[in-house]
Design a protein around this motif. Sequence first.
Motif, PDB file in Angstrom:
ATOM      1  N   ALA A 218      57.388   1.384  16.645  1.00 58.26           N
ATOM      2  CA  ALA A 218      57.067   1.121  15.236  1.00 58.26           C
ATOM      3  C   ALA A 218      58.271   0.674  14.414  1.00 58.26           C
ATOM      4  O   ALA A 218      58.149  -0.212  13.560  1.00 58.26           O
ATOM      5  CB  ALA A 218      56.438   2.371  14.608  1.00 58.26           C
ATOM      6  N   SER A 222      58.809  -2.788  12.147  1.00 61.09           N
ATOM      7  CA  SER A 222      59.004  -2.808  10.690  1.00 61.09           C
ATOM      8  C   SER A 222      60.208  -3.662  10.312  1.00 61.09           C
ATOM      9  O   SER A 222      60.163  -4.410   9.330  1.00 61.09           O
ATOM     10  CB  SER A 222      59.193  -1.384  10.166  1.00 61.09           C
ATOM     11  OG  SER A 222      58.007  -0.648  10.278  1.00 61.09           O
ATOM     12  N   ASN A 294      58.548   5.191   7.602  1.00 59.69           N
ATOM     13  CA  ASN A 294      58.568   3.814   8.088  1.00 59.69           C
ATOM     14  C   ASN A 294      57.349   3.042   7.592  1.00 59.69           C
ATOM     15  O   ASN A 294      57.445   1.880   7.182  1.00 59.69           O
ATOM     16  CB  ASN A 294      58.612   3.831   9.616  1.00 59.69           C
ATOM     17  CG  ASN A 294      58.807   2.465  10.214  1.00 59.69           C
ATOM     18  OD1 ASN A 294      59.795   1.791   9.939  1.00 59.69           O
ATOM     19  ND2 ASN A 294      57.873   2.038  11.056  1.00 59.69           N
ATOM     20  N   LEU A 295      56.188   3.687   7.609  1.00 57.84           N
ATOM     21  CA  LEU A 295      54.964   3.047   7.104  1.00 57.84           C
ATOM     22  C   LEU A 295      55.064   2.758   5.616  1.00 57.84           C
ATOM     23  O   LEU A 295      54.691   1.673   5.151  1.00 57.84           O
ATOM     24  CB  LEU A 295      53.764   3.955   7.394  1.00 57.84           C
ATOM     25  CG  LEU A 295      52.420   3.531   6.782  1.00 57.84           C
ATOM     26  CD1 LEU A 295      51.993   2.153   7.267  1.00 57.84           C
ATOM     27  CD2 LEU A 295      51.349   4.568   7.101  1.00 57.84           C
ATOM     28  N   THR A 298      57.342  -0.193   4.934  1.00 57.02           N
ATOM     29  CA  THR A 298      56.787  -1.458   5.412  1.00 57.02           C
ATOM     30  C   THR A 298      55.702  -1.986   4.492  1.00 57.02           C
ATOM     31  O   THR A 298      55.598  -3.194   4.257  1.00 57.02           O
ATOM     32  CB  THR A 298      56.226  -1.282   6.835  1.00 57.02           C
ATOM     33  OG1 THR A 298      57.256  -0.774   7.673  1.00 57.02           O
ATOM     34  CG2 THR A 298      55.734  -2.598   7.389  1.00 57.02           C
ATOM     35  N   GLY A 302      51.285  -2.292   7.628  1.00 55.36           N
ATOM     36  CA  GLY A 302      51.031  -1.148   8.484  1.00 55.36           C
ATOM     37  C   GLY A 302      49.583  -0.730   8.554  1.00 55.36           C
ATOM     38  O   GLY A 302      49.185  -0.007   9.468  1.00 55.36           O
ATOM     39  N   PHE A 303      48.735  -1.187   7.615  1.00 57.90           N
ATOM     40  CA  PHE A 303      47.334  -0.796   7.610  1.00 57.90           C
ATOM     41  C   PHE A 303      46.477  -1.667   8.525  1.00 57.90           C
ATOM     42  O   PHE A 303      45.318  -1.346   8.762  1.00 57.90           O
ATOM     43  CB  PHE A 303      46.777  -0.843   6.187  1.00 57.90           C
ATOM     44  CG  PHE A 303      47.309   0.254   5.315  1.00 57.90           C
ATOM     45  CD1 PHE A 303      46.768   1.528   5.359  1.00 57.90           C
ATOM     46  CD2 PHE A 303      48.378   0.026   4.468  1.00 57.90           C
ATOM     47  CE1 PHE A 303      47.272   2.553   4.566  1.00 57.90           C
ATOM     48  CE2 PHE A 303      48.891   1.039   3.673  1.00 57.90           C
ATOM     49  CZ  PHE A 303      48.332   2.302   3.726  1.00 57.90           C
ATOM     50  N   SER A 307      48.693  -3.788  13.987  1.00 65.49           N
ATOM     51  CA  SER A 307      50.062  -3.311  13.817  1.00 65.49           C
ATOM     52  C   SER A 307      50.236  -1.925  14.410  1.00 65.49           C
ATOM     53  O   SER A 307      49.413  -1.025  14.192  1.00 65.49           O
ATOM     54  CB  SER A 307      50.431  -3.292  12.332  1.00 65.49           C
ATOM     55  OG  SER A 307      51.674  -2.654  12.142  1.00 65.49           O
ATOM     56  N   ILE A 309      52.666  -0.116  13.461  1.00 63.81           N
ATOM     57  CA  ILE A 309      53.396   0.631  12.428  1.00 63.81           C
ATOM     58  C   ILE A 309      52.532   1.749  11.862  1.00 63.81           C
ATOM     59  O   ILE A 309      52.929   2.920  11.838  1.00 63.81           O
ATOM     60  CB  ILE A 309      53.874  -0.317  11.324  1.00 63.81           C
ATOM     61  CG1 ILE A 309      54.821  -1.372  11.904  1.00 63.81           C
ATOM     62  CG2 ILE A 309      54.555   0.466  10.195  1.00 63.81           C
ATOM     63  CD1 ILE A 309      55.100  -2.533  10.975  1.00 63.81           C
ATOM     64  N   GLY A 310      51.335   1.395  11.393  1.00 67.47           N
ATOM     65  CA  GLY A 310      50.446   2.406  10.837  1.00 67.47           C
ATOM     66  C   GLY A 310      49.770   3.241  11.903  1.00 67.47           C
ATOM     67  O   GLY A 310      49.608   4.453  11.747  1.00 67.47           O
ATOM     68  N   ARG A 311      49.367   2.596  12.991  1.00 64.28           N
ATOM     69  CA  ARG A 311      48.700   3.341  14.066  1.00 64.28           C
ATOM     70  C   ARG A 311      49.579   4.456  14.584  1.00 64.28           C
ATOM     71  O   ARG A 311      49.130   5.595  14.760  1.00 64.28           O
ATOM     72  CB  ARG A 311      48.351   2.395  15.219  1.00 64.28           C
ATOM     73  CG  ARG A 311      47.549   3.056  16.339  1.00 64.28           C
ATOM     74  CD  ARG A 311      47.705   2.336  17.668  1.00 64.28           C
ATOM     75  NE  ARG A 311      49.020   2.556  18.255  1.00 64.28           N
ATOM     76  CZ  ARG A 311      49.375   2.111  19.461  1.00 64.28           C
ATOM     77  NH1 ARG A 311      48.532   1.412  20.175  1.00 64.28           N
ATOM     78  NH2 ARG A 311      50.603   2.353  19.930  1.00 64.28           N
ATOM     79  N   ALA A 313      52.103   5.917  13.096  1.00 64.77           N
ATOM     80  CA  ALA A 313      52.328   6.947  12.074  1.00 64.77           C
ATOM     81  C   ALA A 313      51.164   7.925  12.040  1.00 64.77           C
ATOM     82  O   ALA A 313      51.356   9.149  11.944  1.00 64.77           O
ATOM     83  CB  ALA A 313      52.521   6.298  10.712  1.00 64.77           C
TER      84      ALA A 313
END
Length: 520
Positions: A218, A222, A294-295, A298, A302-303, A307, A309-311, A313
């Motif tokens: 992640a 980002s 981090n989410l 970003t 992230g949503f 991605s 990034i959100g997953r 988190a």
Amino acid sequence: MYINDPDFGAIVDFDQLRGSILHLYNALLPDFDMHKSLQVGAELYGDEPDVMIAAGASMLAWMTIIAAGEDDIAEELKDSLFTLGWTEEEIGSDLLSASTIASPLHDDPACVDYHLKGRKWLINNSYHADYHTIVAKTDPDSSGPRSLSIFLVPQSSCKNWQRLETHVLRRMVLTSFDIDGPGRLLGKVGHGLQILQRMAMPSKYQCAYVGINLLNEAIPASIEHLSKKRIFNENPINFSNVLRQMYNIVMGAAVLNFIYYRALALSASNFLQFHGVMLKSWLLLRANELLGQNLLVTGSKGFLAESVIGRNAIDSFVLPVFDGHYTINTLMTAKHAKRYLGATRRADVDERMATLRFGLAGSSGADQIRAHSRKLRNPDFFDYAQYIEDLELPIDLDARRLVKRMKSLADELNERDLSTDPEHRYKLGTMLHWMEALLAACEMWKATDEDEYLNAVTMQYNAFVNQFNSVISESALRTDFLPLMRQRPLGCFGEPREFLLRLYSRAQQFSAPREAAVAK
């Protein structure tokens, strides 16, 4: 790895998992290399948390058979899928209060055949597993350390499954279910807790490994996104506030990476009992925090489902739950406080650095599941402050003052009869974890010769101080507060993207030799 099931919708393909799980079992033996098995799992399942945790549950249950000394059974059932039948809804993680009962089928003292009756709750894989390793009692009125036994129960003894929907990792299948049928005793009657502790010793790596992988996916994603996105005709990574936030996240993640691989490097020592609980509690909670930060940095990217990034988190929040009771692990740390803070042995920096560098390069870990428990329960601590001084950090870190204040705090908790209170034991255990994280950050700087990591040391120190001062404030204690430290200015770094990715690659170098060794 996933199928559309007519009853459950999109779930893990448990038939495919059953067909591949043999590779994880084989990777554990004959040397019981837990990390190698985790790497094989990552190769097979692509770091998909739903599948990794489902596979991990089966692996831990199979390990329980080995921990019970039933190697022949473990070998015979290598083509099977297992699950852990520990928790019950009314007791959660308080296994000594389990209500599942096992009754012997005949009067022979050597009897291994029992009838089990009870109900288990929040169990992963349970609907699809071939066998369950069940925690149960032979005496319903007993609640001491020798009250628990472990049983191998076939799927045919389980019934009345009810799926429990979850907010995260929705493609797993967690259920509650009844047990009413035959099972086989594993190990000796009354040795269940000892077997679980033996199994849990090497398993301390499992969820921590998933958490580290979530970070390592992640955070670089980002950095790349913030280097391409445009706000006010500029890439956000060039904004000083965004750069600073990502810098702090990278520093924190570097420490977590180092702590995990440092644990592997020291796995042949009695490090594991004291510091291993740090992987199962402190490290996982810190990974949650970093992935959440981090989410937030970003933003909307992230949503998106595409991605990581959100997953990552969101999925990371399940890890402390599945890792095995992080509160209990932290309470276990607190009992070592006096010895940890009062140790006088002087550790040799050169010798320890050589051990770390050799271990980080991929040396095989010890056979922790068969390690002598008496040795593991008595870690060989050393003089904390002296060791930090011997590392010769070029910053003003007063380790002696830190240890002195921690001793004062522990003494005051004893004077006020708070040292046995669960709230303060938990806080004391957490502070010891922060102290060890600070020590690890110091060793990370020494092992890498990366001066930028001196700020990671400062960040870990300040995080410890915030925790320390909060305990004093919340409990109205007399112990003096500790002051914070200032970070060093960021060095001359050129492009922010390259600067952050370089620092992050330095953090990931700890894993590179081990991953390369498995790839060969």
